[in-house]
Motif scaffolding. Structure first.
Motif, mmCIF file in Angstrom:
data_model
loop_
_atom_site.group_PDB
_atom_site.id
_atom_site.type_symbol
_atom_site.label_atom_id
_atom_site.label_comp_id
_atom_site.label_asym_id
_atom_site.label_seq_id
_atom_site.Cartn_x
_atom_site.Cartn_y
_atom_site.Cartn_z
ATOM 1 N N LEU A 294 0.842 -1.188 0.000
ATOM 2 C CA LEU A 294 0.000 0.000 0.000
ATOM 3 C C LEU A 294 0.879 1.239 0.000
ATOM 4 N N ASN A 295 0.599 2.155 -0.905
ATOM 5 C CA ASN A 295 1.363 3.404 -0.862
ATOM 6 C C ASN A 295 0.511 4.608 -1.196
ATOM 7 N N ASP A 296 0.817 5.647 -0.486
ATOM 8 C CA ASP A 296 0.210 6.961 -0.630
ATOM 9 C C ASP A 296 1.327 7.889 -1.100
ATOM 10 N N GLN A 297 0.998 9.065 -1.562
ATOM 11 C CA GLN A 297 2.022 10.028 -1.958
ATOM 12 C C GLN A 297 2.082 11.149 -0.919
ATOM 13 N N PRO A 298 3.143 11.196 -0.102
ATOM 14 C CA PRO A 298 3.269 12.323 0.826
ATOM 15 C C PRO A 298 3.144 13.650 0.077
ATOM 16 N N GLN A 299 2.293 14.537 0.585
ATOM 17 C CA GLN A 299 1.916 15.734 -0.158
ATOM 18 C C GLN A 299 2.240 17.001 0.640
ATOM 19 N N THR A 442 -3.704 12.089 2.599
ATOM 20 C CA THR A 442 -4.397 13.246 2.047
ATOM 21 C C THR A 442 -4.389 13.265 0.525
ATOM 22 N N SER A 443 -3.384 12.657 -0.097
ATOM 23 C CA SER A 443 -3.261 12.743 -1.552
ATOM 24 C C SER A 443 -4.416 12.082 -2.296
ATOM 25 N N LEU A 444 -5.051 11.088 -1.685
ATOM 26 C CA LEU A 444 -6.106 10.281 -2.308
ATOM 27 C C LEU A 444 -5.572 9.418 -3.450
ATOM 28 N N HIS A 445 -4.249 9.311 -3.576
ATOM 29 C CA HIS A 445 -3.621 8.581 -4.682
ATOM 30 C C HIS A 445 -3.099 7.219 -4.207
ATOM 31 N N TYR A 446 -3.908 6.416 -3.582
ATOM 32 C CA TYR A 446 -3.462 5.154 -2.998
ATOM 33 C C TYR A 446 -3.233 4.118 -4.096
ATOM 34 N N GLN A 447 -2.173 3.344 -3.952
ATOM 35 C CA GLN A 447 -1.768 2.404 -4.990
ATOM 36 C C GLN A 447 -1.265 1.098 -4.364
ATOM 37 N N GLY A 448 -1.067 0.102 -5.220
ATOM 38 C CA GLY A 448 -0.270 -1.067 -4.878
ATOM 39 C C GLY A 448 -0.969 -2.253 -4.256
#
Length: 512
Positions: A294-299, A442-448
């Motif tokens: 699971l990864n998010d993008q620190p923003q 917060t980015s809402l760009h969850y991946q993986g």
């Protein structure tokens, strides 16, 4: 649109966001005689189905659409629906209009967690609320085992109506890019230099420019397909597995509570990066990599006012209340590089995200918001787990997030803060003392979480065509399929991967 649940279809799609819509579109174009049904847990917001809420002209209807997207417990009617609200909010759990936070399980003791992890439930998914940014991945963001990635990205761009030059004439846009180029371009490859941001937008004959939502991805080919069905407010609670094959999907009508089993030759789960692995888990499909990586993008965000620019004569339009994109909505892009593992989205906001003096009216296009996104240091231990005993408000297995920022992550966040300051200094005068780094999620760009792999080696959930390993007929879609750590906005990449999966199903349908 229908309330009739079919008994048998060729393809059942769970989720109506851009990736689910991409499957429906490609299948409608390539196999128009195939029966396709899409099930969406959320309601219809407006016509056409999947429309971006910013394209809804009436402000009250637009606000209502955002509330309807906020899942089982929407925010109060008196909560702001202005998407610029909270741009500089320091709240530990930042919730944005049209989304809802994970109610519990978002942080474990001693871990960073994802306090602001959020979802949307509506026809069109997060595609009804996004910023439309569609940059291409570069360097280590790219999926090296996909030789046709460029062509897939081109096709994703067609479905999303991506345009890199929609706002070339926005006030000061050239000046913004000139200043950013001087600060960042030295030593970069041509495709990694400052450029206009490719945006998913539609230019109309009357000159208007509107946001692309899932409605644009569905396209006329899907809407006019008599063999396509879209059922809103329909919760997929289980993929039915017979031996090593998926044979159908169990769906609950949220209006009546009735359950239906829809048999299908192929099932595509395109919920989101949290609810796609949740549905697989609930269905007994539990490969080792499910929910992991699971990864998010620190923003980090910052805002400045352009210095040394003349006032323009155009009438100012506040983009927060405009039903479409306004002429001064310039968006620029500072691409990711492996040397600087973050990506910059630079937006001319037309209104200040921080309070100004009452008599201070900035020139249209002179307020610039900067958002820097970091690539995550991928860890198998970063994951969403599911509880067989507890349930979420939809009655599905409860989620529990395990997530830590590594030392490498913290270093890249600090480097991105330095870079965003450098960008701010190049452009103008800061509107706040320091950049703000948002809480994780917060980015809402969850991946993986249902990541793609070249082989079934235990570190991936699906194949290069998005087939779930070991379960014939079952496909996954969405940002969760992306296997690399990307810092750029992920939608173009995930739609491109959905194109490959849809083509694979089309080939199998044609060969049957």
């Amino acid at each position: 649109m229908t309330r009739t649940f079919p008994d048998l279809v060729d393809v059942a799609i769970v989720g109506s966001g851009p990736c689910g819509a991409a499957y429906a579109r490609i299948l409608s174009e390539r196999c128009p005689s195939a029966t396709v049904a899409t099930f969406e847990v959320g309601p219809l917001l407006a016509d056409p189905p999947g429309v971006h809420v910013k394209n809804i002209v009436d402000p009250a209807a637009r606000a209502q659409a955002q509330r309807l997207s906020e899942g089982p417990a929407p925010q109060r009617d008196d909560t702001p629906t202005d998407t610029l609200e909270g741009y500089v909010d320091t709240a530990p759990r930042l919730v944005r209009p049209g989304t809802f936070l994970l109610a519990a399980g978002y942080q474990q003791p001693g871990e960073d967690g994802l306090p602001s992890v959020a979802m949307s439930s509506n026809v069109g998914g997060m595609g009804a609320h996004w910023t439309g940014a569609c940059p291409r991945p570069g360097g280590s963001e790219r999926i090296t085992f996909l030789p046709d990635l460029e062509e897939l990205l081109d096709e994703g761009g067609r479905l999303l109506a991506v345009d890199a030059h929609a706002f070339d004439d926005a006030p000061f846009a050239d000046e913004v890019r000139k200043r950013l180029s001087a600060a960042f371009d030295d030593g970069r490859d041509d495709d990694r230099r400052v450029a206009p941001m490719p945006l998913a937008v539609v230019r109309h004959d009357d000159g208007r420019v509107t946001w692309s939502g899932a409605d644009v991805v569905f396209g006329q080919a899907t809407r006019s397909n008599p063999n396509f069905t879209l059922v809103p407010q329909a919760l997929a609670s289980e993929v039915v597995i017979d031996g090593d094959r998926a044979t159908g999907v169990r769906v609950r009508d949220l209006r009546t509570g009735d359950e239906h089993v829809v048999r299908a030759r192929f099932i595509v789960v395109a919920a989101d990066a949290l609810r796609t692995p949740q549905l697989l888990w609930a269905s007994g499909v539990r490969p080792r990599a499910l929910g992991r990586y699971l990864n998010d993008q620190p923003q980090t965000v910052f805002a400045v006012r352009l210095r040394d620019v003349a006032h323009v004569s155009e009438e100012q339009v506040d983009s927060r209340t405009a039903p479409e994109i306004v002429p001064q909505s310039g968006v620029s892009w500072v691409p990711y590089t492996d040397e600087e593992p973050f990506h910059g989205q630079v937006m001319q906001l037309d209104a200040s995200p921080v309070p100004l003096a009452d008599d201070d009216v900035p020139a249209p296009g002179s307020i610039v918001g900067l958002g820097w996104f970091c690539a995550k240091d991928l860890q198998e231990s970063d994951r969403v787990e599911f509880d067989d005993t507890g349930s979420d408000p939809y009655g599905m297995p409860a989620m529990r997030i395990h997530y830590r920022l590594t030392e490498r992550d913290r270093a890249s966040i600090e480097a991105s803060r330095a870079a965003i300051r450098r960008a701010g200094e190049a452009l103008g005068d800061p509107l706040d003392d320091e950049p703000l780094t948002f809480a994780p999620g917060t980015s809402l760009h969850y991946q993986g979480t249902v990541r793609m792999g070249e082989t079934d080696d235990g570190a991936s959930v699906c194949s290069p065509t998005s087939r779930v390993w070991g379960v014939d007929g079952l496909y996954v879609a969405g940002n969760g399929v992306i296997p690399t750590a990307i810092a750029c906005n992920p939608t173009l990449t995930s739609v491109a991967l959905a194109v490959a999966g849809a083509r694979d199903i089309a080939t199998r349908l044609d060969g049957s």
